[in-house]
Scaffold this motif. Structure first.
Motif, short mmCIF file in Angstrom:
data_model
loop_
_atom_site.label_atom_id
_atom_site.label_comp_id
_atom_site.label_asym_id
_atom_site.label_seq_id
_atom_site.Cartn_x
_atom_site.Cartn_y
_atom_site.Cartn_z
N ILE A 46 0.84 -1.20 0.00
CA ILE A 46 0.00 0.00 0.00
C ILE A 46 0.87 1.25 0.00
O ILE A 46 0.66 2.18 -0.78
CB ILE A 46 -0.94 0.00 1.22
CG1 ILE A 46 -1.96 -1.12 1.10
CG2 ILE A 46 -1.64 1.35 1.36
CD1 ILE A 46 -2.75 -1.39 2.36
N ALA A 47 1.89 1.25 0.86
CA ALA A 47 2.77 2.42 0.96
C ALA A 47 3.49 2.67 -0.36
O ALA A 47 3.64 3.81 -0.80
CB ALA A 47 3.76 2.22 2.10
N GLU A 58 2.45 1.84 -3.39
CA GLU A 58 1.52 2.37 -4.39
C GLU A 58 1.22 3.83 -4.10
O GLU A 58 1.02 4.62 -5.02
CB GLU A 58 0.24 1.53 -4.42
CG GLU A 58 0.49 0.10 -4.85
CD GLU A 58 -0.67 -0.49 -5.62
OE1 GLU A 58 -1.80 0.00 -5.47
OE2 GLU A 58 -0.45 -1.45 -6.37
N THR A 59 1.20 4.19 -2.83
CA THR A 59 1.00 5.58 -2.46
C THR A 59 2.13 6.44 -3.02
O THR A 59 1.89 7.52 -3.58
CB THR A 59 0.94 5.73 -0.94
OG1 THR A 59 -0.17 4.98 -0.45
CG2 THR A 59 0.79 7.18 -0.52
N MET A 106 3.79 5.84 -5.61
CA MET A 106 3.57 5.91 -7.05
C MET A 106 2.49 6.94 -7.40
O MET A 106 2.59 7.66 -8.39
CB MET A 106 3.17 4.51 -7.54
CG MET A 106 3.31 4.30 -9.01
SD MET A 106 5.02 4.45 -9.58
CE MET A 106 4.71 4.72 -11.32
N LEU A 107 1.46 7.00 -6.57
CA LEU A 107 0.42 7.99 -6.77
C LEU A 107 1.00 9.39 -6.71
O LEU A 107 0.68 10.26 -7.51
CB LEU A 107 -0.67 7.87 -5.71
CG LEU A 107 -1.63 6.70 -5.82
CD1 LEU A 107 -2.69 6.78 -4.75
CD2 LEU A 107 -2.26 6.69 -7.20
N LEU A 108 1.86 9.58 -5.74
CA LEU A 108 2.53 10.86 -5.56
C LEU A 108 3.30 11.22 -6.82
O LEU A 108 3.26 12.36 -7.30
CB LEU A 108 3.49 10.73 -4.39
CG LEU A 108 3.35 11.79 -3.31
CD1 LEU A 108 3.49 11.18 -1.94
CD2 LEU A 108 4.39 12.85 -3.53
N LEU A 137 2.89 10.05 -9.99
CA LEU A 137 2.06 10.30 -11.16
C LEU A 137 1.21 11.55 -11.01
O LEU A 137 0.86 12.20 -11.98
CB LEU A 137 1.16 9.10 -11.44
CG LEU A 137 1.86 7.82 -11.88
CD1 LEU A 137 0.85 6.74 -12.18
CD2 LEU A 137 2.73 8.08 -13.09
N GLY A 138 0.90 11.88 -9.76
CA GLY A 138 0.02 13.01 -9.53
C GLY A 138 0.69 14.34 -9.77
O GLY A 138 0.07 15.27 -10.27
N LYS A 139 1.96 14.44 -9.44
CA LYS A 139 2.55 15.76 -9.38
C LYS A 139 3.79 15.96 -10.22
O LYS A 139 4.11 17.07 -10.60
CB LYS A 139 2.94 16.06 -7.92
CG LYS A 139 1.84 16.59 -7.06
CD LYS A 139 2.28 17.81 -6.30
CE LYS A 139 1.14 18.75 -5.99
NZ LYS A 139 -0.15 18.11 -5.88
N GLY A 173 3.43 6.66 -17.27
CA GLY A 173 2.48 7.58 -17.86
C GLY A 173 3.11 8.52 -18.86
O GLY A 173 2.73 9.68 -18.97
N GLN A 197 0.25 16.57 -1.19
CA GLN A 197 -0.41 15.74 -2.18
C GLN A 197 -1.54 15.01 -1.48
O GLN A 197 -1.30 14.25 -0.55
CB GLN A 197 0.57 14.74 -2.78
CG GLN A 197 -0.08 13.60 -3.57
CD GLN A 197 -0.70 14.06 -4.89
OE1 GLN A 197 -0.13 14.88 -5.60
NE2 GLN A 197 -1.88 13.54 -5.21
N ASP A 247 -1.33 2.00 5.63
CA ASP A 247 0.00 2.12 5.04
C ASP A 247 1.09 2.27 6.10
O ASP A 247 2.27 2.24 5.78
CB ASP A 247 0.04 3.33 4.11
CG ASP A 247 -0.24 4.62 4.87
OD1 ASP A 247 -1.16 4.62 5.72
OD2 ASP A 247 0.46 5.62 4.63
N GLU A 275 -5.96 1.46 -4.85
CA GLU A 275 -4.86 2.33 -5.25
C GLU A 275 -4.40 2.00 -6.67
O GLU A 275 -4.00 2.88 -7.41
CB GLU A 275 -3.70 2.19 -4.26
CG GLU A 275 -4.07 2.66 -2.87
CD GLU A 275 -2.90 3.28 -2.12
OE1 GLU A 275 -1.75 2.96 -2.45
OE2 GLU A 275 -3.15 4.07 -1.19
N LEU A 294 -3.95 4.45 -9.82
CA LEU A 294 -2.76 4.50 -10.68
C LEU A 294 -3.17 4.51 -12.14
O LEU A 294 -2.65 5.27 -12.95
CB LEU A 294 -1.85 3.30 -10.42
CG LEU A 294 -1.04 3.30 -9.15
CD1 LEU A 294 -0.11 2.10 -9.12
CD2 LEU A 294 -0.24 4.59 -9.03
N LEU A 324 -4.53 7.99 -12.98
CA LEU A 324 -3.53 9.05 -13.11
C LEU A 324 -2.56 8.77 -14.24
O LEU A 324 -1.99 9.68 -14.82
CB LEU A 324 -2.76 9.21 -11.80
CG LEU A 324 -3.56 9.74 -10.61
CD1 LEU A 324 -2.66 9.91 -9.41
CD2 LEU A 324 -4.24 11.05 -10.95
N GLY A 325 -2.38 7.50 -14.55
CA GLY A 325 -1.40 7.15 -15.56
C GLY A 325 -1.86 7.47 -16.97
O GLY A 325 -1.08 7.88 -17.81
#
Lengths: 263, 263
Positions: free
Chosen positions: A158-159, A161-162, A164-166, A168-170, A212, B95, B109, B161, B165, B168-169
């Motif tokens: 989970i951590a 993937e988090t 990764m979200l960070l 791709l998000g910014k 992405g 974020q 997480d 999550e 991804l 966002l991807g």
DNA sequence: CCCTTTGCTTGATCCTAATCAACTTAAATT
DNA sequence: AATTTAAGTTGATTAGGATCAAGCAAAGGG
């Protein structure tokens, strides 16, 4: 023909003795045990875990561990080699979800739905440990430290993937590729391999898809990083020549909100 | 000072009788039990779980459940209201990682590192159930179905999550907002609330941050969706007037790779 | 109640990375 | 070795969304 426990699958290609023997190492002798399920278990409990693990002969580039939609039965741990997971789309496209190195567990997202929501494809000759999940659950009820480790591993996923979200998000294309390379570097180092010198088992297309970005962008970034003396790249081989600069590039996330309290 | 079990925390503001009583419902009477930890447990085991759950009085907009870096001690379950989690960056930016509705568990997480890697902030008046994790682990060793449910919930978080991804991807700004609204819609429906008529407890800024878009883009998209008769929006209030069209918009992901086998 | 602050909307401009296109190189097949 | 196919690189153009800028409305505070 050698051992008596010839595992579940049929054993052909027995001429590949060396690699085949290498992958049949039991958990207790496996150098991945500090990353994997056995972490924190007594030797006795490791033996019990070992009895439910299935070790098949090596898989080859393009082989599937499972397809999206398959019934969930087992978790898969990479022993050597690498695997990509991806969500196929009906039109034939795909979204790459991750690249998995030795010691990493695949299939954790399937527990809830009892079915795989992504596919897993082998990128190079790869050895896999298969852990039948129902048997694992029986075992983890009787071994508190195994349950604990499983919670930790799920949490880690989970951590990650988090993270990764960070990303791709910014972050910019540059940041994404730098982060990707550093992630590989760190993970290889944990496994006792060179953090600066390695082969990419995935294509530029797959890297771009994962991050992405378009293939062309990935290619241009490799060229640029090369020009900036951050790395030397030749085909699939990468040598990171300035880890500090890469780290700095990622740290220096010039995130917004630095001007909000001015006039 | 009605009840004898006045919980761990001091009980002031007892004039807010209605809402305060409402949140002190035990697990066995809680309508979230089909989404939450008690799923699949016997009534007897639910009682045991109930003894370790701490129910504080309501938190208010802006209150923190925990800060990034805090030692991990408990999981938090939203009972009523909503919570956002976010990764703060040193420069003051952030974020947004998620918005959490009743029945959703926060802090998963943090198990691995034994510390929270994000912060959790309350968006509106909110009731929380706190589950001390070490006590939870002791309990889940003795209740196989609780362990099973915890595995499922962790897996679900991973799968969610992964969805994010994917979003966002690959997807456009339009797709992102549509997906976000549909996600809220579905989650509210599962909780017995209207899937078409709801209030957004988060700001446009937070939505944009979460989806990797600028505030201005979010605002323009709301305007456009309104023009296209997909929804009616007034300030924080949203009414989705064409769920099918929104679904279609998301489905019709014109993912690449549709031209590769032409010339 | 006025005044400030904060959140939201709209318009104009700019920029990053996608897309389109052409070409090179490497690998696979014969 | 010749031919085909796939993978990667480089350049030119474009577009989607960010950024900059300004104005408005709601909420909060004295």
């Amino acid at each position: 023909m050698a051992g008596m426990k010839s595992s579940s699958l049929s054993a052909m290609h027995e001429n590949k003795v060396i690699s085949f023997e290498a992958i049949r190492i039991a958990c207790r002798n496996c150098n991945l045990s500090t990353l994997c399920l056995p972490l924190g278990l007594t030797p006795e409990d490791v033996e019990r875990l070992d009895t439910i693990v299935r070790r098949s002969r090596p898989l080859h580039r393009g082989d599937y561990l499972f397809h999206s939609g398959d019934r969930f039965r087992s978790l898969f741990v990479v022993k050597t080699g690498s695997v990509k997971t991806f969500a196929p789309s009906p039109e034939g496209g795909e979204q790459v979800l991750g690249f998995h190195l030795p010691g990493e567990i695949i299939g954790l997202d399937a527990i809830e739905h009892d079915a795989h929501s992504c596919s897993a494809k082998v990128l190079e000759t790869t050895a896999i440990c298969e852990v039948p999940f129902s048997r694992f659950e029986e075992l983890s009820v009787t071994i508190p430290s195994l349950q604990h480790q499983m919670y930790r591993l799920l949490s880690k996923e989970i951590a990650q993937e988090t993270e990764m979200l960070l990303l791709l998000g910014k972050k910019s294309a540059e940041d994404r590729l730098a982060t990707f390379l550093l992630s590989l570097s760190h993970r290889l180092q944990k496994r006792g391999l060179s953090p600066t010198d390695f082969y990419l088992s995935m294509s530029r297309h797959e890297i771009g898809n994962y991050l992405g970005l378009a293939v062309e962008t990935v290619s241009r970034l490799f060229t640029r990083f090369h020009e900036e003396r951050l790395l030397v790249v030749d085909r699939k081989h990468v040598r990171l020549t300035d880890l500090d600069a890469l780290e700095a590039m990622v740290q220096a996330t010039p995130l917004e909100d630095c001007r909000r309290r001015l006039p």
